[in-house]
Design a protein around this motif. Structure first.
Motif, PDB file in Angstrom:
ATOM      1  N   PHE A 119       3.668   1.692  -7.640  1.00 38.07           N
ATOM      2  CA  PHE A 119       2.939   0.444  -7.898  1.00 38.07           C
ATOM      3  C   PHE A 119       2.630   0.315  -9.386  1.00 38.07           C
ATOM      4  O   PHE A 119       2.795  -0.742  -9.982  1.00 38.07           O
ATOM      5  N   SER A 120       2.166   1.425  -9.983  1.00 36.20           N
ATOM      6  CA  SER A 120       1.863   1.452 -11.415  1.00 36.20           C
ATOM      7  C   SER A 120       1.843   2.897 -11.882  1.00 36.20           C
ATOM      8  O   SER A 120       1.891   3.830 -11.073  1.00 36.20           O
ATOM      9  N   GLU A 121       1.729   3.088 -13.187  1.00 36.07           N
ATOM     10  CA  GLU A 121       1.626   4.430 -13.752  1.00 36.07           C
ATOM     11  C   GLU A 121       0.191   4.951 -13.698  1.00 36.07           C
ATOM     12  O   GLU A 121      -0.057   6.109 -14.017  1.00 36.07           O
ATOM     13  N   ASN A 122      -0.741   4.100 -13.321  1.00 35.01           N
ATOM     14  CA  ASN A 122      -2.164   4.459 -13.303  1.00 35.01           C
ATOM     15  C   ASN A 122      -2.554   4.948 -11.905  1.00 35.01           C
ATOM     16  O   ASN A 122      -2.635   4.148 -10.968  1.00 35.01           O
ATOM     17  N   PRO A 123      -2.812   6.247 -11.724  1.00 37.69           N
ATOM     18  CA  PRO A 123      -3.160   6.762 -10.389  1.00 37.69           C
ATOM     19  C   PRO A 123      -4.413   6.126  -9.805  1.00 37.69           C
ATOM     20  O   PRO A 123      -4.493   5.906  -8.587  1.00 37.69           O
ATOM     21  N   ASN A 124      -5.393   5.823 -10.656  1.00 35.17           N
ATOM     22  CA  ASN A 124      -6.630   5.217 -10.152  1.00 35.17           C
ATOM     23  C   ASN A 124      -6.369   3.815  -9.607  1.00 35.17           C
ATOM     24  O   ASN A 124      -6.899   3.432  -8.554  1.00 35.17           O
ATOM     25  N   LEU A 125      -5.563   3.038 -10.333  1.00 34.45           N
ATOM     26  CA  LEU A 125      -5.214   1.701  -9.843  1.00 34.45           C
ATOM     27  C   LEU A 125      -4.453   1.808  -8.534  1.00 34.45           C
ATOM     28  O   LEU A 125      -4.722   1.042  -7.585  1.00 34.45           O
ATOM     29  N   ASN A 126      -3.522   2.738  -8.454  1.00 29.76           N
ATOM     30  CA  ASN A 126      -2.763   2.925  -7.216  1.00 29.76           C
ATOM     31  C   ASN A 126      -3.688   3.213  -6.042  1.00 29.76           C
ATOM     32  O   ASN A 126      -3.544   2.631  -4.953  1.00 29.76           O
ATOM     33  N   GLY A 176       0.823  -1.207   0.000  1.00 26.59           N
ATOM     34  CA  GLY A 176       0.000   0.000   0.000  1.00 26.59           C
ATOM     35  C   GLY A 176       0.853   1.251   0.000  1.00 26.59           C
ATOM     36  O   GLY A 176       0.492   2.272  -0.610  1.00 26.59           O
ATOM     37  N   HIS A 177       1.990   1.175   0.673  1.00 25.50           N
ATOM     38  CA  HIS A 177       2.962   2.265   0.687  1.00 25.50           C
ATOM     39  C   HIS A 177       3.476   2.541  -0.733  1.00 25.50           C
ATOM     40  O   HIS A 177       3.622   3.701  -1.150  1.00 25.50           O
ATOM     41  N   ASP A 178       3.709   1.482  -1.523  1.00 33.94           N
ATOM     42  CA  ASP A 178       4.114   1.664  -2.909  1.00 33.94           C
ATOM     43  C   ASP A 178       3.015   2.351  -3.714  1.00 33.94           C
ATOM     44  O   ASP A 178       3.301   3.200  -4.576  1.00 33.94           O
ATOM     45  N   CYS A 179       1.761   1.988  -3.434  1.00 39.25           N
ATOM     46  CA  CYS A 179       0.649   2.658  -4.107  1.00 39.25           C
ATOM     47  C   CYS A 179       0.661   4.153  -3.780  1.00 39.25           C
ATOM     48  O   CYS A 179       0.430   4.995  -4.660  1.00 39.25           O
ATOM     49  N   GLY A 180       0.929   4.490  -2.538  1.00 40.43           N
ATOM     50  CA  GLY A 180       0.957   5.883  -2.124  1.00 40.43           C
ATOM     51  C   GLY A 180       2.041   6.677  -2.810  1.00 40.43           C
ATOM     52  O   GLY A 180       1.886   7.873  -3.068  1.00 40.43           O
ATOM     53  N   HIS A 181       3.158   6.032  -3.127  1.00 40.98           N
ATOM     54  CA  HIS A 181       4.258   6.697  -3.825  1.00 40.98           C
ATOM     55  C   HIS A 181       4.052   6.736  -5.337  1.00 40.98           C
ATOM     56  O   HIS A 181       4.790   7.428  -6.037  1.00 40.98           O
ATOM     57  N   GLY A 182       3.088   5.969  -5.831  1.00 40.38           N
ATOM     58  CA  GLY A 182       2.928   5.870  -7.269  1.00 40.38           C
ATOM     59  C   GLY A 182       3.912   4.933  -7.918  1.00 40.38           C
ATOM     60  O   GLY A 182       4.034   4.906  -9.157  1.00 40.38           O
TER      61      GLY A 182
END
Length: 395
Positions: A127-134, A119-125
């Protein structure tokens, strides 16, 4: 290890090397001056000196493919961790043995921590280039372990943007002496006595650190800009929905079983989080500087973070111990951090501190934790380069 007090000078040009000018800004001189080499590090090396390289030099040394974010690979780690978590629940319920419950608690708490890192990776962006997926994945993962995703994401962004800055940093920030001296004894005891600091995270989410105001749950907190209030509210609602789900589940299966399945692993997760995040910024064998004013820069602050080796747990918690490069370039996915670090080390030289190799279980880090909490209490109210000082009467 002696720490000398700085002095005032009337002539900033008295020394041709400019050391007098530097010392006017330094509250305490860096410890351990000399020529001895210990664990590959020269004791005479001063980590507070501006590095002879720029952040662009480090960036250029990292292979381009290390910046590529693969959403399928990132999602595979999510599937892995959730599958392990559900599998552990199934095993615990099947055997329901007090002999196995402690094993389950530690294993599940560790997986909760691994889920937090994703989840921390999602917060940094990263996780993916897609902000919605993050954001969708980040909300699912963080809400499941009672973390308000956007609230934490925004404060953690502040931490990265100001790492190593005494006043502006956000996570495990040192207390200036004036604030420290005004703490009541109970607060000092809970903050600087092992194991109490390992349970600090939920309190931090509600009220932040001493000297800072606001809550990660309140959209009108000082943490958030007006444009971020809806995001913070969304995450608080998701967090509340998880609390409501747990309450209904406790009615369904009983509070004792819920405590065994979720409550105790949650406590283990909190201990992992506080243990790891503290050691990323404290407890190195040689005291590292903190900065104020013109002496602080993004690069110098990031270079005071510390890599750690967690043995068998490195891959379980997604190489979060590879922390220096992560702090300088949080856009790099966790599965490229080790390669990026290897490429960057020749540029960083002695500003990079090689982590002590761990056995399967990182018992050696407990010594670093205890020593740091016993010694690193506050920093001077003045000076643009400061080092932790110890409140001897506390011990």
């Amino acid at each position: 290890m002696a720490i000398g007090l700085s002095h005032s000078y009337s002539s900033p040009s008295a020394d041709k090397n400019g050391e007098d000018e530097l010392m006017k800004k330094v509250s305490f001189s860096p410890p351990g001056k000399g020529n001895e080499v210990v664990n590959g590090e020269e004791i005479g090396f001063d980590p507070s000196e501006p590095p002879p390289f720029k952040i662009g030099d480090i960036r250029a040394a990292i292979p381009e493919h290390c910046w590529v974010k693969d959403p399928w690979r990132s999602c595979s780690y999510v599937v892995r961790d959730i599958s392990v978590a559900l599998g552990l629940v199934a095993i615990a319920l099947h055997f329901n043995s007090w002999i196995l419950w402690p094993v389950y608690w530690f294993a599940q708490g560790t997986i909760f921590w691994a889920i937090f890192v994703l989840g921390h990776d999602c917060g940094h962006g990263s996780f993916s280039e897609n902000p919605n997926l993050n954001d969708i994945v980040g909300h699912i993962l963080h809400s499941s372990i009672l973390v308000p995703y956007h609230g934490w994401r925004i404060s953690h962004r502040t931490h990265h943007q100001n790492h190593g800055h005494v006043e502006n940093d956000e996570s495990w920030v040192p207390l200036p002496e004036k604030i420290y001296k005004n703490l009541d004894l109970a607060t000092k005891f809970l903050r600087y006595k092992v194991p109490f600091p390992l349970f600090a995270y939920p309190l931090y989410l509600w009220s932040r650190s001493p000297g800072k105001k606001g809550s990660h749950f309140n959209p009108y907190s000082d943490l958030f800009k007006s444009s971020e209030r809806k995001l913070a509210l969304t995450s608080t609602i998701c967090w509340a929905a998880m609390v409501a789900f747990l309450f209904c589940l406790s009615i369904r299966i009983g509070p004792l079983l819920l405590l065994k399945l979720y409550g105790v692993p949650y406590v283990i997760f909190v201990m992992w989080l506080d243990f790891v995040t503290y050691l990323h910024h404290h407890g190195h064998e040689k005291k590292l500087p903190w900065y104020r004013g013109k002496e602080w820069s993004y690069l110098r602050g990031g270079l005071t973070t510390v890599d750690r080796d967690y043995g068998w747990f490195n891959k379980i918690h997604h190489d979060i111990g590879t922390h220096v490069i992560h702090h300088l370039f949080p856009q790099i996915p966790h599965y490229h951090l080790e390669e990026a670090t290897r490429a960057a080390k020749p540029i960083m030289g002695m500003y990079y501190r090689e982590p002590k190799k761990s056995g399967p279980v990182p018992y050696h880090l407990l010594q670093n934790l205890v020593r740091s909490i016993n010694e690193d209490h506050f920093v001077s109210d003045s000076g643009e380069i400061v080092y932790y000082q110890k409140d001897s009467p506390l011990y």
